[in-house]
Design a protein around this motif. Structure first.
Motif, PDB file in Angstrom:
ATOM      1  N   UNK A  14       6.469  27.290  13.121  1.00  0.00           N
ATOM      2  CA  UNK A  14       7.287  26.228  13.716  1.00  0.00           C
ATOM      3  C   UNK A  14       7.551  26.502  15.191  1.00  0.00           C
ATOM      4  N   UNK A  15       6.579  27.073  15.861  1.00  0.00           N
ATOM      5  CA  UNK A  15       6.690  27.403  17.274  1.00  0.00           C
ATOM      6  C   UNK A  15       5.480  26.843  18.006  1.00  0.00           C
ATOM      7  N   UNK A  16       5.654  26.443  19.271  1.00  0.00           N
ATOM      8  CA  UNK A  16       4.523  25.886  20.018  1.00  0.00           C
ATOM      9  C   UNK A  16       3.472  26.957  20.313  1.00  0.00           C
ATOM     10  N   UNK A  17       2.215  26.550  20.507  1.00  0.00           N
ATOM     11  CA  UNK A  17       1.145  27.507  20.791  1.00  0.00           C
ATOM     12  C   UNK A  17       1.465  28.449  21.959  1.00  0.00           C
ATOM     13  N   UNK A  18       2.151  27.952  22.982  1.00  0.00           N
ATOM     14  CA  UNK A  18       2.467  28.787  24.144  1.00  0.00           C
ATOM     15  C   UNK A  18       3.332  29.983  23.760  1.00  0.00           C
ATOM     16  N   UNK A  19       4.282  29.775  22.868  1.00  0.00           N
ATOM     17  CA  UNK A  19       5.153  30.872  22.435  1.00  0.00           C
ATOM     18  C   UNK A  19       4.379  31.866  21.568  1.00  0.00           C
ATOM     19  N   UNK A  20       3.530  31.348  20.677  1.00  0.00           N
ATOM     20  CA  UNK A  20       2.709  32.211  19.828  1.00  0.00           C
ATOM     21  C   UNK A  20       1.754  33.017  20.708  1.00  0.00           C
ATOM     22  N   UNK A  21       1.157  32.371  21.688  1.00  0.00           N
ATOM     23  CA  UNK A  21       0.232  33.038  22.601  1.00  0.00           C
ATOM     24  C   UNK A  21       0.905  34.220  23.299  1.00  0.00           C
ATOM     25  N   UNK A  22       2.127  34.012  23.779  1.00  0.00           N
ATOM     26  CA  UNK A  22       2.852  35.114  24.444  1.00  0.00           C
ATOM     27  C   UNK A  22       3.003  36.302  23.502  1.00  0.00           C
ATOM     28  N   UNK A  23       3.355  36.034  22.244  1.00  0.00           N
ATOM     29  CA  UNK A  23       3.540  37.124  21.277  1.00  0.00           C
ATOM     30  C   UNK A  23       2.228  37.843  20.976  1.00  0.00           C
ATOM     31  N   UNK A  24       1.112  37.142  21.101  1.00  0.00           N
ATOM     32  CA  UNK A  24      -0.195  37.742  20.837  1.00  0.00           C
ATOM     33  C   UNK A  24      -0.755  38.510  22.031  1.00  0.00           C
ATOM     34  N   UNK A  25      -0.216  38.258  23.235  1.00  0.00           N
ATOM     35  CA  UNK A  25      -0.859  38.795  24.435  1.00  0.00           C
ATOM     36  C   UNK A  25       0.017  39.669  25.325  1.00  0.00           C
ATOM     37  N   UNK A  26       1.324  39.700  25.120  1.00  0.00           N
ATOM     38  CA  UNK A  26       2.189  40.506  25.978  1.00  0.00           C
ATOM     39  C   UNK A  26       2.509  41.836  25.298  1.00  0.00           C
TER      40      UNK A  26
END
Length: 130
Positions: A14-26
């Protein structure tokens, strides 16, 4: 090589792709759900995930921000590739993780990954919920 096995884990988030992306890359966020690392979302970047049990060597292969991330995942004789696919949905993001490259004689690694990725995805969901 049809004997090569793959682990796939999918989640509706239930989170936008941008937030998921940050968790995958930072790295500071990756450390909260996966392992400590010197990861950077740059094609060709060599990195290492480290945990109490050992480490995983990797190299970033594909970066399409907020859509696709792929990297090699090499540890203890396993040479595999992890690919994350983020698909926007009405409710947030469909996240798919695919790890391919388990040879027939790598049962322990295969079953460990099947268990481990479920745990890591649960951890990721907790990080995203904060």
């Amino acid at each position: 090589m049809t004997d090569i096995r793959t682990v796939v884990v999918e989640r509706e988030l239930t989170h936008p792709p941008e937030k998921v992306w940050r968790a995958l890359t930072q790295p500071h966020l990756i450390a909260e759900w996966l392992m400590r690392s010197d990861f950077a979302p740059v094609v060709g970047h060599d990195f290492k995930f480290t945990a109490d049990w050992g480490s995983v060597e990797g190299q970033v292969r594909t970066v399409e921000p907020n859509r696709t991330l792929a990297y090699s995942w090499d540890a203890m004789g396993l040479e595999s590739t992890v690919t994350w696919t983020l698909t926007p949905t009405a409710a947030g993001t469909h996240l798919r993780m695919e790890q391919v490259g388990f040879k027939p004689d790598q049962d322990q690694a295969f079953h460990g990954a099947r268990f481990g990725w479920q745990k890591f995805m649960g951890n990721l969901e907790e990080v995203l919920a904060r």
